[in-house]
Design a protein around this motif. Structure first.
Motif, PDB file in Angstrom:
ATOM      1  N   THR A 281      -6.258 -20.030 -55.841  1.00  0.00           N
ATOM      2  CA  THR A 281      -7.192 -19.451 -54.888  1.00  0.00           C
ATOM      3  C   THR A 281      -8.183 -20.515 -54.423  1.00  0.00           C
ATOM      4  N   ALA A 282      -8.731 -20.314 -53.235  1.00  0.00           N
ATOM      5  CA  ALA A 282      -9.723 -21.243 -52.686  1.00  0.00           C
ATOM      6  C   ALA A 282     -11.082 -21.001 -53.341  1.00  0.00           C
ATOM      7  N   ASP A 283     -11.951 -21.998 -53.220  1.00  0.00           N
ATOM      8  CA  ASP A 283     -13.301 -21.844 -53.750  1.00  0.00           C
ATOM      9  C   ASP A 283     -14.087 -20.816 -52.952  1.00  0.00           C
ATOM     10  N   PRO A 284     -14.874 -19.969 -53.615  1.00  0.00           N
ATOM     11  CA  PRO A 284     -15.822 -19.135 -52.883  1.00  0.00           C
ATOM     12  C   PRO A 284     -16.948 -19.994 -52.318  1.00  0.00           C
ATOM     13  N   GLU A 285     -17.751 -19.425 -51.462  1.00  0.00           N
ATOM     14  CA  GLU A 285     -18.800 -20.182 -50.773  1.00  0.00           C
ATOM     15  C   GLU A 285     -19.759 -20.856 -51.745  1.00  0.00           C
ATOM     16  N   ALA A 286     -20.145 -20.155 -52.809  1.00  0.00           N
ATOM     17  CA  ALA A 286     -21.102 -20.732 -53.757  1.00  0.00           C
ATOM     18  C   ALA A 286     -20.539 -21.986 -54.417  1.00  0.00           C
ATOM     19  N   ALA A 287     -19.253 -21.964 -54.741  1.00  0.00           N
ATOM     20  CA  ALA A 287     -18.624 -23.135 -55.364  1.00  0.00           C
ATOM     21  C   ALA A 287     -18.544 -24.299 -54.391  1.00  0.00           C
ATOM     22  N   ARG A 288     -18.236 -24.011 -53.126  1.00  0.00           N
ATOM     23  CA  ARG A 288     -18.184 -25.084 -52.132  1.00  0.00           C
ATOM     24  C   ARG A 288     -19.559 -25.701 -51.934  1.00  0.00           C
ATOM     25  N   THR A 289     -20.573 -24.862 -51.937  1.00  0.00           N
ATOM     26  CA  THR A 289     -21.943 -25.366 -51.792  1.00  0.00           C
ATOM     27  C   THR A 289     -22.316 -26.259 -52.964  1.00  0.00           C
ATOM     28  N   ASN A 290     -21.924 -25.861 -54.156  1.00  0.00           N
ATOM     29  CA  ASN A 290     -22.241 -26.662 -55.342  1.00  0.00           C
ATOM     30  C   ASN A 290     -21.501 -27.992 -55.309  1.00  0.00           C
ATOM     31  N   ARG A 291     -20.262 -27.991 -54.829  1.00  0.00           N
ATOM     32  CA  ARG A 291     -19.528 -29.251 -54.718  1.00  0.00           C
ATOM     33  C   ARG A 291     -20.220 -30.188 -53.731  1.00  0.00           C
ATOM     34  N   ALA A 292     -20.682 -29.639 -52.623  1.00  0.00           N
ATOM     35  CA  ALA A 292     -21.392 -30.458 -51.635  1.00  0.00           C
ATOM     36  C   ALA A 292     -22.681 -31.029 -52.230  1.00  0.00           C
ATOM     37  N   ARG A 293     -23.366 -30.233 -53.034  1.00  0.00           N
ATOM     38  CA  ARG A 293     -24.596 -30.704 -53.694  1.00  0.00           C
ATOM     39  C   ARG A 293     -24.309 -31.885 -54.599  1.00  0.00           C
ATOM     40  N   ILE A 294     -23.271 -31.761 -55.412  1.00  0.00           N
ATOM     41  CA  ILE A 294     -22.928 -32.835 -56.346  1.00  0.00           C
ATOM     42  C   ILE A 294     -22.505 -34.091 -55.593  1.00  0.00           C
ATOM     43  N   ALA A 295     -21.687 -33.919 -54.555  1.00  0.00           N
ATOM     44  CA  ALA A 295     -21.230 -35.067 -53.780  1.00  0.00           C
ATOM     45  C   ALA A 295     -22.406 -35.825 -53.180  1.00  0.00           C
ATOM     46  N   ALA A 296     -23.340 -35.089 -52.581  1.00  0.00           N
ATOM     47  CA  ALA A 296     -24.498 -35.733 -51.961  1.00  0.00           C
ATOM     48  C   ALA A 296     -25.374 -36.422 -53.006  1.00  0.00           C
ATOM     49  N   ALA A 297     -25.555 -35.775 -54.157  1.00  0.00           N
ATOM     50  CA  ALA A 297     -26.452 -36.314 -55.180  1.00  0.00           C
ATOM     51  C   ALA A 297     -25.911 -37.598 -55.804  1.00  0.00           C
ATOM     52  N   VAL A 298     -24.625 -37.631 -56.127  1.00  0.00           N
ATOM     53  CA  VAL A 298     -24.085 -38.833 -56.781  1.00  0.00           C
ATOM     54  C   VAL A 298     -24.070 -40.021 -55.823  1.00  0.00           C
ATOM     55  N   LEU A 299     -23.861 -39.740 -54.538  1.00  0.00           N
ATOM     56  CA  LEU A 299     -23.903 -40.829 -53.563  1.00  0.00           C
ATOM     57  C   LEU A 299     -25.332 -41.319 -53.348  1.00  0.00           C
ATOM     58  N   ALA A 300     -26.267 -40.393 -53.241  1.00  0.00           N
ATOM     59  CA  ALA A 300     -27.667 -40.777 -53.016  1.00  0.00           C
ATOM     60  C   ALA A 300     -28.206 -41.608 -54.171  1.00  0.00           C
ATOM     61  N   ARG A 301     -27.796 -41.274 -55.387  1.00  0.00           N
ATOM     62  CA  ARG A 301     -28.289 -41.974 -56.576  1.00  0.00           C
ATOM     63  C   ARG A 301     -27.393 -43.126 -56.986  1.00  0.00           C
TER      64      ARG A 301
END
Length: 266
Positions: A122-142
């Motif tokens: 199954t595909a990720d629900p919206e909350a999971a996609r949002t959390n993935r985007a958060r992690i992606a942005a954070a690890v790149l920023a730091r």
């Protein structure tokens, strides 16, 4: 089809039926050490076990393509070409399972068997996609994957009885490059539902779930096993999300049974 990254790292052992093992996020092919040792058998001729580092992880380069699990699935097909393998049993755990299902859709004629462990179609629900985007942005920023360690990713992936393995898993998490972590998170967030793909798989399959998996519930494994025309479902008691690491002997028994079924099916 996209080109493989210029640097590709692969661990391999044994001869016999080709079995490609695809690792979980954000680990590397190092997670398959027990399988590389055991699955070829005492004489080393029971299986040819191939464990690649996926894009950006371990010793494999990230490349320049946009994040997509389809790209990683095509990497596997190119790897088979390089190894001189026409068809292989493909096994994937968690993210590796997502890639295996993408491969089943894009290269069905190259699939001899399918092992899906601790994953979901199954595909990720919206909350999971949002959390993935958060992690992606954070690890790149730091420019650091410290966030994954601070949020105790390793402990969360392991069942209650497997917490003694935290240091080992944390070592693999810490080694993951931030760019690879971000790329993989975005690729996983974009993946579609693939239950319909599984319904079209015409080779022997096995589905593995951990009874104590806190990330992907057993119900997801049941959905996959129901969709697959020829699947055996195994739920491992006391095991969390990283079944191949937590219970290697039980995991290997499932893999060997699948290899036997593949050989019998011709």
């Amino acid at each position: 089809m996209t080109q493989l990254p210029s640097a590709v790292s692969v661990r391999e052992s044994g001869t016999g039926t080709p079995l490609v093992l695809l690792h979980a996020f954000p680990l590397s092919a190092a997670m398959w050490s027990a399988q590389l040792d055991a699955l070829p058998g005492p004489a080393g001729d029971r299986a040819r076990v191939i464990a690649p580092d996926q894009r950006g992880f371990g010793g494999t380069g990230l490349g320049s393509e946009e994040p997509s699990l389809d790209t990683v699935a095509d990497d596997v097909a190119r790897l088979l070409d390089t190894a001189g393998i026409d068809r292989a049993v493909l096994g994937g755990l968690s993210m590796g399972g997502y890639v295996a299902m993408a491969f089943a859709q894009r290269h069905p004629d190259r699939l001899a068997g399918l092992l899906l462990a601790n994953t979901k179609a199954t595909a990720d629900p919206e909350a999971a996609r949002t959390n993935r985007a958060r992690i992606a942005a954070a690890v790149l920023a730091r420019d650091s994957v410290r966030l994954l360690l601070d949020e105790k990713m390793a402990a969360g992936q392991l069942g209650p009885a497997s917490q003694h393995l935290v240091d080992r898993v944390e070592g693999m998490v810490a080694a993951a490059p931030p760019a690879a972590v971000a790329w993989a998170q975005r690729a996983m967030a974009a993946r579609p539902e693939r239950l319909d793909v599984l319904a079209g798989v015409r080779v022997p399959a096995a589905v593995v779930a951990g009874a104590e998996d806190g990330l992907i519930p057993v119900t997801e494994a049941e959905l996959m096993a129901k969709a697959l025309p020829d699947a055996e479902l195994t739920v491992l008691p006391g095991v969390g999300h990283l079944s191949a690491i937590e219970a290697p002997e039980a995991f290997d028994a499932v893999a060997l049974r699948l290899l036997e079924r593949v050989v019998a099916a011709g």
